[in-house]
Design an enzyme around this catalytic site. Structure first.
Site, PDB file in Angstrom:
ATOM      1  CG  ASP A  34      46.829  58.155 -34.950  1.00  0.00           C
ATOM      2  OD1 ASP A  34      47.239  57.897 -36.095  1.00  0.00           O
ATOM      3  OD2 ASP A  34      45.674  57.890 -34.582  1.00  0.00           O
ATOM      4  N   GLY A  35      47.619  55.698 -33.004  1.00  0.00           N
ATOM      5  CA  GLY A  35      48.145  54.376 -33.324  1.00  0.00           C
ATOM      6  C   GLY A  35      48.213  53.404 -32.165  1.00  0.00           C
ATOM      7  CG  ASN A  36      48.391  54.661 -28.181  1.00  0.00           C
ATOM      8  OD1 ASN A  36      49.565  54.575 -28.476  1.00  0.00           O
ATOM      9  ND2 ASN A  36      47.899  55.694 -27.523  1.00  0.00           N
ATOM     10  NE  ARG A  38      47.780  52.551 -37.083  1.00  0.00           N
ATOM     11  CZ  ARG A  38      47.252  53.757 -36.909  1.00  0.00           C
ATOM     12  NH1 ARG A  38      45.960  53.944 -37.045  1.00  0.00           N
ATOM     13  NH2 ARG A  38      48.014  54.770 -36.567  1.00  0.00           N
ATOM     14  CD1 TRP A  39      53.010  49.279 -30.786  1.00  0.00           C
ATOM     15  CD2 TRP A  39      51.753  48.576 -29.068  1.00  0.00           C
ATOM     16  NE1 TRP A  39      53.843  48.690 -29.866  1.00  0.00           N
ATOM     17  CE2 TRP A  39      53.102  48.244 -28.803  1.00  0.00           C
ATOM     18  CE3 TRP A  39      50.784  48.234 -28.138  1.00  0.00           C
ATOM     19  CZ2 TRP A  39      53.498  47.596 -27.640  1.00  0.00           C
ATOM     20  CZ3 TRP A  39      51.169  47.587 -26.983  1.00  0.00           C
ATOM     21  CH2 TRP A  39      52.508  47.274 -26.733  1.00  0.00           C
ATOM     22  CG  HIS A  51      44.141  53.288 -25.392  1.00  0.00           C
ATOM     23  ND1 HIS A  51      44.358  54.151 -26.440  1.00  0.00           N
ATOM     24  CD2 HIS A  51      42.962  52.674 -25.657  1.00  0.00           C
ATOM     25  CE1 HIS A  51      43.354  54.082 -27.292  1.00  0.00           C
ATOM     26  NE2 HIS A  51      42.498  53.181 -26.839  1.00  0.00           N
ATOM     27  CB  SER A  79      40.428  64.549 -30.969  1.00  0.00           C
ATOM     28  OG  SER A  79      39.868  63.332 -31.429  1.00  0.00           O
ATOM     29  CD  GLU A  81      37.310  64.705 -34.329  1.00  0.00           C
ATOM     30  OE1 GLU A  81      38.331  64.861 -33.603  1.00  0.00           O
ATOM     31  OE2 GLU A  81      36.717  65.663 -34.846  1.00  0.00           O
ATOM     32  CD1 TRP A  83      34.364  63.799 -26.858  1.00  0.00           C
ATOM     33  CD2 TRP A  83      33.793  62.427 -25.190  1.00  0.00           C
ATOM     34  NE1 TRP A  83      34.794  64.361 -25.679  1.00  0.00           N
ATOM     35  CE2 TRP A  83      34.457  63.542 -24.637  1.00  0.00           C
ATOM     36  CE3 TRP A  83      33.347  61.426 -24.322  1.00  0.00           C
ATOM     37  CZ2 TRP A  83      34.676  63.699 -23.273  1.00  0.00           C
ATOM     38  CZ3 TRP A  83      33.568  61.581 -22.958  1.00  0.00           C
ATOM     39  CH2 TRP A  83      34.217  62.697 -22.450  1.00  0.00           C
ATOM     40  NE  ARG A  85      39.253  56.293 -30.498  1.00  0.00           N
ATOM     41  CZ  ARG A  85      40.549  56.209 -30.391  1.00  0.00           C
ATOM     42  NH1 ARG A  85      41.103  55.652 -29.329  1.00  0.00           N
ATOM     43  NH2 ARG A  85      41.316  56.669 -31.344  1.00  0.00           N
ATOM     44  CG  LEU A 145      58.741  70.150 -20.704  1.00  0.00           C
ATOM     45  CD1 LEU A 145      59.182  70.578 -22.099  1.00  0.00           C
ATOM     46  CD2 LEU A 145      58.725  68.631 -20.607  1.00  0.00           C
TER      47      LEU A 145
END
Length: 178
Positions: A34-36, A38-39, A51, A79, A81, A83, A85, A145
């Site tokens: 989250d926040g890409n 805004r960054w 992004h 997510s 959500e 879609w 955008r 991992l």
């Protein structure tokens, strides 16, 4: 390695990898990307740059998680959500996923990282699913991992899918109504 955890709240100190003992390493870490946007906006950059920076940061997180001995890393990246955008931004995101999974496939395998996808995959573009599947197949036996990438997910969708699955099992008499 010089890994530092950013201060997310006042009073929480930065921690380097050297300061973390094996007993303090969580077995499973989950991250919601989250926040890409805004960054990028704070730096007067196009959304795409945010992004891309987020994807590069994720690469470092995957690598650091493996180095620290984390067993499972789950990243919630796209997510349902998302879609909503703009079509241009959705295309940028999907193209970034495709680009990075192609670029990192061999490195994931070489570093013993198993790649898996979670979510409603049937709605993703075929070429992206092909690239995901190539990486899943190549890294299937890796155990250092497990890196889960959640795509096209949502809490309501997950609950709906689970209830439908249970209803189907009851209908097929594989599960008792009781």
């Amino acid at each position: 390695m010089n890994l530092a955890v950013k201060k997310s709240k006042p009073g929480i100190p930065a921690v380097s990898a050297e300061e973390i003992s094996k007993g303090q390493i969580p077995r499973h870490i989950a991250i919601i990307m989250d926040g890409n946007r805004r960054w990028a906006k704070e730096r007067f950059l196009p959304v795409y740059a945010g992004h891309k920076a987020g994807a590069e940061a994720l690469r470092n997180i995957v690598e650091a998680s493996a180095d620290l001995g984390v067993e499972v890393l789950t990243v919630f990246a796209f997510s349902l959500e998302n879609w909503r955008r703009s079509p241009d931004e959705v295309n940028v995101l999907l193209n970034l996923f495709e680009y990075f999974v192609k670029r990192e496939r061999v490195a994931l395998h070489r570093n013993g990282i198993r790649f898996q996808i979670l979510g409603r995959l049937q709605d993703l573009p075929g070429r992206l699913l092909e690239e995901f599947n190539k990486t899943i197949t190549l890294t299937r036996e890796n155990r250092r991992l497990t890196f889960n990438l959640a795509m096209n997910y949502g809490s309501r969708a997950e609950i709906t899918d689970a209830v439908r699955g249970i209803a189907d099992e009851v209908k097929q008499q594989a599960l008792s109504l009781d």
